[in-house]
Design a protein around this motif. Sequence first.
Motif, short mmCIF file in Angstrom:
data_model
loop_
_atom_site.label_atom_id
_atom_site.label_comp_id
_atom_site.label_asym_id
_atom_site.label_seq_id
_atom_site.Cartn_x
_atom_site.Cartn_y
_atom_site.Cartn_z
N GLY A 192 0.81 -1.21 0.00
CA GLY A 192 0.00 0.00 0.00
C GLY A 192 0.84 1.26 0.00
N LEU A 193 1.86 1.30 0.85
CA LEU A 193 2.72 2.48 0.92
C LEU A 193 3.54 2.64 -0.36
CD1 LEU A 193 3.62 4.85 2.66
CD2 LEU A 193 5.35 3.36 3.70
N LEU A 194 4.02 1.54 -0.91
CA LEU A 194 4.76 1.62 -2.17
C LEU A 194 3.90 2.19 -3.29
CD1 LEU A 194 6.87 -1.67 -2.46
CD2 LEU A 194 7.74 0.67 -2.47
N MET A 195 2.65 1.77 -3.35
CA MET A 195 1.78 2.25 -4.42
C MET A 195 1.50 3.75 -4.27
SD MET A 195 1.36 -0.26 -6.46
CE MET A 195 -0.09 0.10 -7.44
N GLN A 196 1.53 4.26 -3.06
CA GLN A 196 1.41 5.71 -2.87
C GLN A 196 2.66 6.43 -3.38
OE1 GLN A 196 0.36 6.79 1.13
NE2 GLN A 196 -1.71 5.93 0.98
N VAL A 227 -2.63 -11.06 11.93
CA VAL A 227 -1.31 -10.82 12.49
C VAL A 227 -1.41 -10.35 13.94
CG1 VAL A 227 0.78 -9.43 12.31
CG2 VAL A 227 -0.28 -10.34 10.25
N VAL A 228 -2.34 -9.46 14.21
CA VAL A 228 -2.52 -8.97 15.59
C VAL A 228 -2.92 -10.10 16.52
CG1 VAL A 228 -3.92 -7.46 17.06
CG2 VAL A 228 -3.00 -6.59 14.90
N ALA A 229 -3.76 -11.02 16.02
CA ALA A 229 -4.19 -12.14 16.85
C ALA A 229 -3.02 -13.03 17.25
CB ALA A 229 -5.24 -12.96 16.10
N VAL A 230 -2.04 -13.16 16.37
CA VAL A 230 -0.90 -14.04 16.64
C VAL A 230 0.19 -13.31 17.42
CG1 VAL A 230 0.97 -15.38 15.57
CG2 VAL A 230 -1.35 -15.48 14.62
N TYR A 231 0.52 -12.08 17.02
CA TYR A 231 1.70 -11.40 17.54
C TYR A 231 1.38 -10.27 18.53
CZ TYR A 231 4.19 -13.80 13.78
OH TYR A 231 4.71 -14.75 12.96
N GLY A 232 0.12 -9.77 18.50
CA GLY A 232 -0.23 -8.62 19.33
C GLY A 232 -0.07 -7.33 18.56
N GLU A 233 -0.77 -6.29 19.02
CA GLU A 233 -0.80 -5.01 18.33
C GLU A 233 0.57 -4.36 18.24
OE1 GLU A 233 -2.63 -1.73 16.41
OE2 GLU A 233 -3.62 -3.57 17.06
N SER A 234 1.32 -4.35 19.34
CA SER A 234 2.60 -3.64 19.34
C SER A 234 3.61 -4.32 18.42
CB SER A 234 3.15 -3.53 20.76
OG SER A 234 3.39 -4.82 21.31
N ALA A 235 3.66 -5.65 18.44
CA ALA A 235 4.59 -6.37 17.56
C ALA A 235 4.20 -6.18 16.09
CB ALA A 235 4.61 -7.85 17.91
N TYR A 236 2.89 -6.17 15.82
CA TYR A 236 2.43 -5.93 14.45
C TYR A 236 2.96 -4.60 13.92
CZ TYR A 236 -0.85 -3.66 11.23
OH TYR A 236 -1.40 -2.91 10.21
N ARG A 237 2.81 -3.56 14.73
CA ARG A 237 3.23 -2.23 14.27
C ARG A 237 4.76 -2.14 14.17
NH1 ARG A 237 -0.84 1.03 13.56
NH2 ARG A 237 -2.83 0.56 14.54
N GLU A 238 5.44 -2.81 15.09
CA GLU A 238 6.91 -2.78 15.05
C GLU A 238 7.44 -3.49 13.81
OE1 GLU A 238 10.78 -4.28 17.67
OE2 GLU A 238 8.76 -4.39 18.52
N LEU A 239 6.86 -4.64 13.48
CA LEU A 239 7.34 -5.42 12.34
C LEU A 239 6.89 -4.85 11.00
CD1 LEU A 239 6.82 -9.10 13.55
CD2 LEU A 239 9.01 -8.03 12.98
N TYR A 240 5.64 -4.36 10.94
CA TYR A 240 5.06 -4.07 9.64
C TYR A 240 4.62 -2.62 9.44
CZ TYR A 240 4.89 -9.13 9.83
OH TYR A 240 5.25 -10.44 9.96
N GLY A 241 4.44 -1.86 10.50
CA GLY A 241 3.84 -0.55 10.34
C GLY A 241 2.35 -0.69 10.07
N GLU A 242 1.73 0.36 9.54
CA GLU A 242 0.29 0.32 9.26
C GLU A 242 0.05 -0.08 7.82
OE1 GLU A 242 -3.60 0.26 9.79
OE2 GLU A 242 -2.20 0.73 11.42
N LEU A 243 -0.68 -1.20 7.61
CA LEU A 243 -0.99 -1.63 6.26
C LEU A 243 -1.99 -0.68 5.61
CD1 LEU A 243 0.35 -4.27 7.28
CD2 LEU A 243 -1.31 -5.51 5.91
N LEU A 244 -1.70 -0.29 4.37
CA LEU A 244 -2.56 0.64 3.65
C LEU A 244 -3.25 -0.08 2.50
CD1 LEU A 244 -0.14 3.70 3.46
CD2 LEU A 244 -1.91 3.24 5.17
N ALA A 245 -4.50 0.26 2.27
CA ALA A 245 -5.26 -0.34 1.18
C ALA A 245 -4.77 0.19 -0.17
CB ALA A 245 -6.75 -0.04 1.35
#
Length: 316
Positions: free
Chosen positions: A82-86, A113-131
């Motif tokens: 998503g970020l690349l396409m922007q 991803v949040v269900a497996v790793y938690g919210e903080s780990a999701y954001r640390e690993l991936y940032g915010e996914l964009l449509a």
Amino acid sequence: MIGYQQQYLGYGIHCIDAHYVRQGQACCYLLVEDGGVAVIETGTNHTVSAISEALASLGLTAEAVRYVIPTHVHLDHAGGAGLLMQHYPDAQLVVHPRGARHLADPAKLIQGVVAVYGESAYRELYGELLAVPEERITSAEDGLGLSLDRRTLEIRHTPGHAEHHFCLWDEASNGWFTGDTFGLAYLTSALGGDRFIMPTTTPVQFAPERLLSSLDLLMSYQPQRVYLTHYGLLKAPERYVMLLREQINAWCEMALCLDAGPERESIICQRITDLTLARIKARWPDADMAMVEEDLAMDLELNAQGLEVWLQRQQQ
């Protein structure tokens, strides 16, 4: 010293470290042909600046990027889409038909991803996914050819690691961009610069028969090179494909012999760890085995999870 960040591999292909977990864990590729660019694999949002810097170092502008092509929608391969396409407004996102809706609306990917790793780990690993807007997404059917000036990339569906996986054949380099279909072979000083290859059986769609068939498809093109996401260029793939097949078969046979129960996944993890380390020790008796085990620990745990999910499907 093993080099990361950016490496030229010939044939207009540049390998860019994805800045995922650690250096050398995952990469993406820039394929440059007459000033046009295909970005193959996106990494995560943390990869985007590295891609921009690589393009600038080559004297290329954002308008040069024609395609952004994740091999599947697991987030180390597609999280930055998503970020690349922007960043690259003239590019088209090319994705497997089964994965397209998840990049148009990544809510379910995020939830998983949040269900497996938690919210903080999701954001640390991936940032915010964009449509990604639907009109900028090409759903790539099996056999689709993508033109990049005088060069054509052929997409072939390769299920087994995931149902929504494809690989890209580049006739110019006589090579495949393999995503996770051809396994992983990290560059590591523990093996003196040599390569050990291991399959990726991660959850939730591992299907051994389909993965073996996908390997047969790749080898039917008689490739001289494979470009792994984990990690980099691997020459003479015929030297490695038998090892992949042997491990897939051995792991599945072992897992099928185990009784169901809450401890089965941990037993699988220990068994495939023991089998893997024994293979490496036999081939490289002087290897730093502690470093090898540390490098592979996360992947072995994920592979065990995938084998457990596969077993549960067999029992339903």
